[in-house]
Design a protein around this motif. Structure first.
Motif, short mmCIF file in Angstrom:
data_model
loop_
_atom_site.label_atom_id
_atom_site.label_comp_id
_atom_site.label_asym_id
_atom_site.label_seq_id
_atom_site.Cartn_x
_atom_site.Cartn_y
_atom_site.Cartn_z
N ARG A 248 44.42 -20.55 11.54
CA ARG A 248 43.67 -21.62 12.21
C ARG A 248 44.35 -22.10 13.49
NH1 ARG A 248 43.72 -25.97 9.66
NH2 ARG A 248 44.99 -25.53 7.82
N TRP A 249 45.66 -21.98 13.58
CA TRP A 249 46.36 -22.41 14.79
C TRP A 249 46.54 -21.23 15.74
CZ3 TRP A 249 51.15 -25.49 12.57
CH2 TRP A 249 50.69 -26.61 11.87
N SER A 250 46.65 -21.53 17.03
CA SER A 250 47.01 -20.50 17.99
C SER A 250 48.50 -20.22 17.89
CB SER A 250 46.66 -20.95 19.41
OG SER A 250 47.53 -21.99 19.83
N ALA A 251 48.94 -19.10 18.46
CA ALA A 251 50.38 -18.79 18.47
C ALA A 251 51.15 -19.87 19.21
CB ALA A 251 50.61 -17.43 19.11
N MET A 254 51.60 -22.89 16.97
CA MET A 254 52.62 -22.63 15.95
C MET A 254 54.02 -22.68 16.54
SD MET A 254 51.40 -19.79 13.20
CE MET A 254 50.62 -18.64 14.33
N ALA A 255 54.22 -22.05 17.68
CA ALA A 255 55.55 -22.03 18.29
C ALA A 255 55.99 -23.44 18.65
CB ALA A 255 55.55 -21.14 19.53
N HIS A 256 55.07 -24.25 19.15
CA HIS A 256 55.40 -25.64 19.51
C HIS A 256 55.76 -26.44 18.25
CE1 HIS A 256 55.50 -29.06 22.21
NE2 HIS A 256 54.78 -29.75 21.34
N TYR A 257 55.04 -26.21 17.17
CA TYR A 257 55.35 -26.88 15.90
C TYR A 257 56.74 -26.50 15.41
CZ TYR A 257 54.90 -28.14 10.95
OH TYR A 257 55.09 -28.66 9.70
N LEU A 258 57.08 -25.22 15.51
CA LEU A 258 58.39 -24.77 15.06
C LEU A 258 59.51 -25.43 15.87
CD1 LEU A 258 57.68 -20.95 14.63
CD2 LEU A 258 57.81 -22.67 12.82
N ALA A 259 59.29 -25.61 17.15
CA ALA A 259 60.33 -26.16 18.02
C ALA A 259 60.42 -27.68 17.97
CB ALA A 259 60.07 -25.73 19.47
N THR A 260 59.33 -28.34 17.57
CA THR A 260 59.31 -29.81 17.65
C THR A 260 58.93 -30.51 16.36
OG1 THR A 260 56.99 -29.92 18.34
CG2 THR A 260 58.64 -29.62 20.08
N GLN A 281 64.48 -25.74 16.16
CA GLN A 281 64.48 -26.27 17.53
C GLN A 281 65.52 -25.59 18.42
OE1 GLN A 281 66.26 -29.88 18.86
NE2 GLN A 281 67.02 -30.44 16.81
N TYR A 282 66.51 -24.93 17.80
CA TYR A 282 67.57 -24.27 18.57
C TYR A 282 67.23 -22.82 18.93
CZ TYR A 282 70.35 -28.31 17.22
OH TYR A 282 70.81 -29.59 17.05
N LEU A 283 66.13 -22.30 18.39
CA LEU A 283 65.74 -20.94 18.73
C LEU A 283 65.14 -20.90 20.13
CD1 LEU A 283 64.13 -19.51 15.47
CD2 LEU A 283 66.54 -19.69 16.12
N THR A 284 65.23 -19.76 20.76
CA THR A 284 64.63 -19.62 22.08
C THR A 284 63.11 -19.69 21.96
OG1 THR A 284 64.47 -17.21 21.89
CG2 THR A 284 66.52 -18.12 22.82
N ASP A 285 62.46 -20.02 23.08
CA ASP A 285 61.01 -20.02 23.08
C ASP A 285 60.47 -18.65 22.70
OD1 ASP A 285 61.04 -22.67 23.84
OD2 ASP A 285 60.66 -22.27 25.96
N MET A 289 57.99 -17.91 19.55
CA MET A 289 56.73 -17.21 19.80
C MET A 289 56.67 -15.91 19.00
SD MET A 289 54.38 -18.67 21.57
CE MET A 289 53.37 -17.27 22.05
N ALA A 290 57.81 -15.27 18.82
CA ALA A 290 57.84 -14.04 18.01
C ALA A 290 57.47 -14.34 16.56
CB ALA A 290 59.22 -13.39 18.09
N ILE A 291 58.01 -15.44 16.02
CA ILE A 291 57.65 -15.84 14.66
C ILE A 291 56.15 -16.11 14.58
CG2 ILE A 291 57.90 -17.68 12.95
CD1 ILE A 291 60.82 -17.95 13.82
#
Length: 439
Positions: A248-251, A254-260, A281-285, A289-291
């Motif tokens: 349901r979410w875009s990539a 999801m990436a923004h959720y993982l970081a914040t 939050q310490y992973l690279t963007d 995005m890969a996750i």
């Protein structure tokens, strides 16, 4: 009759021999896959990054304790397990561990002396770490982390779980071939798969458990992999399939959720907030995005995702009309929502993006089990402070204000309001969670 007796005696003898072998025959460590310690990319900096990806600090740091000095009480279905001291202190930590000893802890759940670690340590997942990542992680702990002398309390579970030799049989059931296998021709998807299956050990929470408490799904080849469940009083969402947040979410969401820990659809709660704060939050963007790309790959590959609706562009739902009317005859759940929730989540249930999460369509709200929603109502929730979103936002709990029947009525209203269609909540589901100590 004599033949049956002989058969039983033979079986007993074999069982005794098997137990004796598990107790006294030395455990074999998993052999190396490749000479990874000669890789020129091995470094302390890489090891620190692997530490973050693996979320080592969260489990090996007690409240108000020194980093990595252990002593955190890890709740498990078997009892409390104390995390170990993994600083390079030679007496109470891992200061006398060789790289091979360190690798055996990550791959096989073994201490230097051959004693089995309890699988609260996710060595089921860490077995997928590359040799170079293991060697870099070892360098980081030995060269960068200060040694801390800290005698950690000994884990003391009830019989038979205090017999650690029995974990040898558990390992035969739980552990798979340790080599990570690419899942796609796309290098980004493969990187995401490696992070999810290995260092980030997502399956430790997002895969259900078998009757033997092994993870029911370590890779995407397993049908139950990342299909969600329940953990320590929180609902754990499904991360694969057409009804999952990954679908349901875009990539990007999801990436923004993982970081914040937040996006325009949801906000993290419970254990996930800790994962974001200490790890993601310490992973690279690129890695976040890969996750996200890997999770989208598991859910069909489309990146359409959900998009925030523009103000006024969505027709009011029956729930919104009911709440807007403020009719004093409205049901108890609706009145409780107006009194306690509408000020932040609004009568349309959409909240404020990245501040107050939407309740309409929320995965936690619509989970099969209502325990996560009940826990939030009772105990509140807190968004982690991250580099991208430093605001530490907190929702108060309402355990002091609402009784069990009121919490159940409010939870039912939210789970069945707007476009939600989850099951009703009874007061009996609230009582066990009321006394729990939640963040």
């Amino acid at each position: 009759m004599k033949a049956l007796t002989r058969t039983i005696l033979v079986l007993i003898a074999l069982a005794v021999l098997a137990i004796a072998a598990m107790i006294w025959v030395p455990v074999q460590r998993t052999p190396r896959k490749a000479p990874g310690d000669t890789d020129p990319t091995i470094s302390v900096a890489r090891g620190e990054y692997v530490m973050r990806a693996s979320d080592c600090m969260a489990c090996h740091t007690a409240k108000d304790g020194k980093p990595f000095a252990g002593g955190l009480q890890v709740e498990s279905p078997l009892g409390v397990i104390y995390s170990t001291n993994i600083t390079p202190d030679k007496e109470t930590g891992i200061g006398d561990y060789t790289l091979e000893d360190f690798r055996a802890a990550l791959y096989d759940g073994l201490r230097k002396d051959g004693t089995h670690l309890y699988p609260a340590m996710p060595y089921e997942n860490f077995r997928f770490l590359t040799e170079a990542d293991v060697a870099s992680l070892y360098q980081y702990f030995m060269k960068q982390v200060p040694a801390v002398r800290n005698e950690v309390p000994e884990t003391d579970l009830e019989f038979p779980f205090n017999q650690r030799w029995g974990l040898r049989a558990w390992n035969w059931l739980a552990l798979k071939d340790p080599e990570f296998k690419p899942v796609s021709d796309d290098t980004r998807i493969n990187r995401g798969a490696y992070l999810v299956q290995g260092p980030a050990h997502c399956a430790a929470c997002h895969s259900p458990r078998t009757a033997f408490m092994t993870q029911d799904g370590l890779t995407d080849k397993d049908a139950a992999f990342l299909t969600g469940g329940e953990l320590n009083g929180w609902s754990v969402p499904d991360l694969r399939g057409k009804d999952s947040v990954s679908a349901r979410w875009s990539a990007g969401q999801m990436a923004h959720y993982l970081a914040t820990g937040r996006n325009d659809q949801a906000a993290s709660v419970g254990e996930m907030s800790l994962v974001v704060a200490h790890s993601l939050q310490y992973l690279t963007d690129d890695d976040n995005m890969a996750i996200a790309a890997y999770l989208k790959h598991l859910s069909g590959g489309s990146d359409a995702g959900a998009a925030p609706a523009a103000s006024g562009s969505v027709a009011p739902t029956e729930t919104q009309r009911l709440l807007t009317s403020a009719d004093p005859k409205m049901p108890l759940g609706a009145r409780l929502y107006l009194d306690n929730c509408a000020g932040c989540h609004f009568v349309n249930g959409r909240g404020a993006p990245e501040i107050f999460p939407a309740l309409d369509g929320n995965a936690l709200v619509n989970a099969t089990s209502p325990v996560g929603l009940i826990s939030v109502i009772l105990h509140g929730a807190e968004l982690p402070s991250t580099e991208k979103r430093p605001e530490r936002l907190r929702m108060q709990g309402y355990a002091w204000r609402l009784n069990d029947e009121e919490v159940a009525a409010l939870a039912t209203f939210v789970r069945q309001g707007w476009n939600n269609h989850a099951t009703e909540v009874g007061a009996s589901a609230v009582a066990p969670l009321r006394a729990a100590d939640k963040p």
